[in-house]
Write a protein that holds these residues in place. Structure first.
Motif, PDB file in Angstrom:
ATOM      1  N   ALA A   9       0.853  -1.187   0.000  1.00  0.00           N
ATOM      2  CA  ALA A   9       0.000   0.000   0.000  1.00  0.00           C
ATOM      3  C   ALA A   9       0.888   1.236   0.000  1.00  0.00           C
ATOM      4  CB  ALA A   9      -0.915   0.008   1.210  1.00  0.00           C
ATOM      5  N   LEU A  10       0.597   2.148  -0.920  1.00  0.00           N
ATOM      6  CA  LEU A  10       1.324   3.414  -1.005  1.00  0.00           C
ATOM      7  C   LEU A  10       0.320   4.533  -0.797  1.00  0.00           C
ATOM      8  CD1 LEU A  10       3.697   5.301  -1.720  1.00  0.00           C
ATOM      9  CD2 LEU A  10       3.116   4.949  -4.122  1.00  0.00           C
ATOM     10  N   PHE A  11       0.568   5.372   0.180  1.00  0.00           N
ATOM     11  CA  PHE A  11      -0.292   6.518   0.449  1.00  0.00           C
ATOM     12  C   PHE A  11       0.419   7.769  -0.053  1.00  0.00           C
ATOM     13  CE2 PHE A  11      -1.502   3.220   3.321  1.00  0.00           C
ATOM     14  CZ  PHE A  11      -2.886   3.293   3.356  1.00  0.00           C
ATOM     15  N   ALA A  12      -0.260   8.542  -0.875  1.00  0.00           N
ATOM     16  CA  ALA A  12       0.352   9.727  -1.467  1.00  0.00           C
ATOM     17  C   ALA A  12      -0.569  10.920  -1.300  1.00  0.00           C
ATOM     18  CB  ALA A  12       0.634   9.489  -2.945  1.00  0.00           C
ATOM     19  N   TYR A  13       0.027  12.092  -1.241  1.00  0.00           N
ATOM     20  CA  TYR A  13      -0.767  13.304  -1.141  1.00  0.00           C
ATOM     21  C   TYR A  13      -0.200  14.354  -2.088  1.00  0.00           C
ATOM     22  CZ  TYR A  13      -3.084  17.408   0.815  1.00  0.00           C
ATOM     23  OH  TYR A  13      -3.797  18.550   0.971  1.00  0.00           O
ATOM     24  N   ARG A  14       0.754  15.159  -1.642  1.00  0.00           N
ATOM     25  CA  ARG A  14       1.232  16.243  -2.497  1.00  0.00           C
ATOM     26  C   ARG A  14       2.744  16.300  -2.656  1.00  0.00           C
ATOM     27  NH1 ARG A  14       0.809  21.905   0.718  1.00  0.00           N
ATOM     28  NH2 ARG A  14       2.356  21.377   2.265  1.00  0.00           N
ATOM     29  N   ARG A  15       3.447  15.325  -2.158  1.00  0.00           N
ATOM     30  CA  ARG A  15       4.917  15.336  -2.224  1.00  0.00           C
ATOM     31  C   ARG A  15       5.382  14.436  -3.358  1.00  0.00           C
ATOM     32  NH1 ARG A  15       5.344  15.099   4.163  1.00  0.00           N
ATOM     33  NH2 ARG A  15       5.203  17.328   4.552  1.00  0.00           N
ATOM     34  N   LEU A  16       5.532  15.032  -4.525  1.00  0.00           N
ATOM     35  CA  LEU A  16       5.924  14.286  -5.720  1.00  0.00           C
ATOM     36  C   LEU A  16       7.284  13.625  -5.543  1.00  0.00           C
ATOM     37  CD1 LEU A  16       5.380  13.422  -8.612  1.00  0.00           C
ATOM     38  CD2 LEU A  16       6.272  15.636  -9.369  1.00  0.00           C
ATOM     39  N   ASP A  17       8.236  14.330  -4.937  1.00  0.00           N
ATOM     40  CA  ASP A  17       9.573  13.742  -4.757  1.00  0.00           C
ATOM     41  C   ASP A  17       9.522  12.492  -3.888  1.00  0.00           C
ATOM     42  OD1 ASP A  17       8.905  15.507  -2.629  1.00  0.00           O
ATOM     43  OD2 ASP A  17      11.007  15.657  -2.026  1.00  0.00           O
ATOM     44  N   HIS A  18       8.681  12.487  -2.868  1.00  0.00           N
ATOM     45  CA  HIS A  18       8.556  11.292  -2.019  1.00  0.00           C
ATOM     46  C   HIS A  18       7.917  10.134  -2.789  1.00  0.00           C
ATOM     47  CE1 HIS A  18       8.679  13.562   2.094  1.00  0.00           C
ATOM     48  NE2 HIS A  18       9.636  13.928   1.282  1.00  0.00           N
ATOM     49  N   ALA A  19       6.889  10.443  -3.562  1.00  0.00           N
ATOM     50  CA  ALA A  19       6.225   9.402  -4.353  1.00  0.00           C
ATOM     51  C   ALA A  19       7.204   8.795  -5.360  1.00  0.00           C
ATOM     52  CB  ALA A  19       5.005   9.968  -5.065  1.00  0.00           C
ATOM     53  N   ARG A  20       7.969   9.637  -6.034  1.00  0.00           N
ATOM     54  CA  ARG A  20       8.955   9.146  -7.018  1.00  0.00           C
ATOM     55  C   ARG A  20       9.997   8.246  -6.368  1.00  0.00           C
ATOM     56  NH1 ARG A  20       9.508  14.447 -10.270  1.00  0.00           N
ATOM     57  NH2 ARG A  20       8.230  13.942 -12.068  1.00  0.00           N
ATOM     58  N   ARG A  21      10.550   8.691  -5.260  1.00  0.00           N
ATOM     59  CA  ARG A  21      11.584   7.887  -4.589  1.00  0.00           C
ATOM     60  C   ARG A  21      11.022   6.543  -4.125  1.00  0.00           C
ATOM     61  NH1 ARG A  21      14.192  12.410  -0.815  1.00  0.00           N
ATOM     62  NH2 ARG A  21      12.117  12.120   0.019  1.00  0.00           N
ATOM     63  N   GLU A  50      -3.937  22.045  -4.679  1.00  0.00           N
ATOM     64  CA  GLU A  50      -4.424  21.320  -5.859  1.00  0.00           C
ATOM     65  C   GLU A  50      -3.356  21.063  -6.917  1.00  0.00           C
ATOM     66  OE1 GLU A  50      -8.001  23.156  -7.317  1.00  0.00           O
ATOM     67  OE2 GLU A  50      -9.128  22.588  -5.527  1.00  0.00           O
ATOM     68  N   PRO A  51      -2.501  22.048  -7.275  1.00  0.00           N
ATOM     69  CA  PRO A  51      -1.476  21.764  -8.297  1.00  0.00           C
ATOM     70  C   PRO A  51      -0.504  20.654  -7.889  1.00  0.00           C
ATOM     71  CG  PRO A  51      -1.724  24.123  -7.999  1.00  0.00           C
ATOM     72  CD  PRO A  51      -2.495  23.464  -6.896  1.00  0.00           C
ATOM     73  N   GLU A  52      -0.077  20.646  -6.636  1.00  0.00           N
ATOM     74  CA  GLU A  52       0.856  19.623  -6.170  1.00  0.00           C
ATOM     75  C   GLU A  52       0.196  18.242  -6.151  1.00  0.00           C
ATOM     76  OE1 GLU A  52       3.591  21.786  -2.888  1.00  0.00           O
ATOM     77  OE2 GLU A  52       1.420  21.906  -2.566  1.00  0.00           O
ATOM     78  N   VAL A  53      -1.036  18.191  -5.681  1.00  0.00           N
ATOM     79  CA  VAL A  53      -1.768  16.925  -5.637  1.00  0.00           C
ATOM     80  C   VAL A  53      -1.995  16.412  -7.057  1.00  0.00           C
ATOM     81  CG1 VAL A  53      -3.961  15.850  -5.011  1.00  0.00           C
ATOM     82  CG2 VAL A  53      -2.814  17.381  -3.405  1.00  0.00           C
ATOM     83  N   ALA A  54      -2.353  17.292  -7.976  1.00  0.00           N
ATOM     84  CA  ALA A  54      -2.575  16.892  -9.369  1.00  0.00           C
ATOM     85  C   ALA A  54      -1.300  16.337  -9.995  1.00  0.00           C
ATOM     86  CB  ALA A  54      -3.104  18.074 -10.180  1.00  0.00           C
ATOM     87  N   ALA A  55      -0.156  16.932  -9.687  1.00  0.00           N
ATOM     88  CA  ALA A  55       1.123  16.440 -10.229  1.00  0.00           C
ATOM     89  C   ALA A  55       1.426  15.038  -9.718  1.00  0.00           C
ATOM     90  CB  ALA A  55       2.248  17.405  -9.855  1.00  0.00           C
ATOM     91  N   VAL A  56       1.180  14.800  -8.438  1.00  0.00           N
ATOM     92  CA  VAL A  56       1.406  13.470  -7.864  1.00  0.00           C
ATOM     93  C   VAL A  56       0.488  12.456  -8.525  1.00  0.00           C
ATOM     94  CG1 VAL A  56       1.193  12.074  -5.769  1.00  0.00           C
ATOM     95  CG2 VAL A  56       2.289  14.313  -5.661  1.00  0.00           C
ATOM     96  N   ARG A  57      -0.783  12.804  -8.695  1.00  0.00           N
ATOM     97  CA  ARG A  57      -1.740  11.879  -9.310  1.00  0.00           C
ATOM     98  C   ARG A  57      -1.378  11.571 -10.770  1.00  0.00           C
ATOM     99  NH1 ARG A  57      -7.827  13.008  -7.243  1.00  0.00           N
ATOM    100  NH2 ARG A  57      -7.487  12.386  -5.095  1.00  0.00           N
ATOM    101  N   ARG A  58      -0.918  12.590 -11.515  1.00  0.00           N
ATOM    102  CA  ARG A  58      -0.481  12.349 -12.906  1.00  0.00           C
ATOM    103  C   ARG A  58       0.678  11.356 -12.928  1.00  0.00           C
ATOM    104  NH1 ARG A  58      -1.413  17.733 -13.525  1.00  0.00           N
ATOM    105  NH2 ARG A  58       0.750  18.251 -13.091  1.00  0.00           N
ATOM    106  N   TYR A  59       1.648  11.572 -12.068  1.00  0.00           N
ATOM    107  CA  TYR A  59       2.798  10.671 -11.986  1.00  0.00           C
ATOM    108  C   TYR A  59       2.353   9.252 -11.646  1.00  0.00           C
ATOM    109  CZ  TYR A  59       6.908   8.340 -10.202  1.00  0.00           C
ATOM    110  OH  TYR A  59       7.894   7.420  -9.972  1.00  0.00           O
TER     111      TYR A  59
END
Length: 80
Positions: A9-21, A50-59
């Motif tokens: 399970a991966l929980f993500a919110y608005r930190r794109l760098d954390h999701a990528r790593r 919203e912009p940060e969350v949208a970037a994470v979701r796109r990734y």
């Protein structure tokens, strides 16, 4: 779930760098390749995030195409 190992399970919110790593570490782990990945991507809590969350979701949508995964996205937003 169709694979034999325990799901991840991966929980993500608005930190794109954390999701990528996290995704990069999972892709580099041979044992993770035999597990299902379930991604929980929460909705933005304010208009400012919203912009940060949208970037994470796109990734994460891109990741779901190269890794057997399920994305569970929250669409509610706190009204303040």
């Amino acid at each position: 779930m169709s694979r034999s190992d325990a799901p991840i399970a991966l929980f993500a919110y608005r930190r794109l760098d954390h999701a990528r790593r996290t995704i990069e570490a999972l892709l580099a782990n041979a044992e993770a390749a035999t597990s299902d990945l379930i991604i929980f991507a929460d909705a933005a809590s304010t208009a400012g995030t919203e912009p940060e969350v949208a970037a994470v979701r796109r990734y994460l949508r891109g990741v779901s195409r190269c890794y057997e995964s399920t994305i569970a996205s929250s669409c509610w937003r706190t009204i303040s």
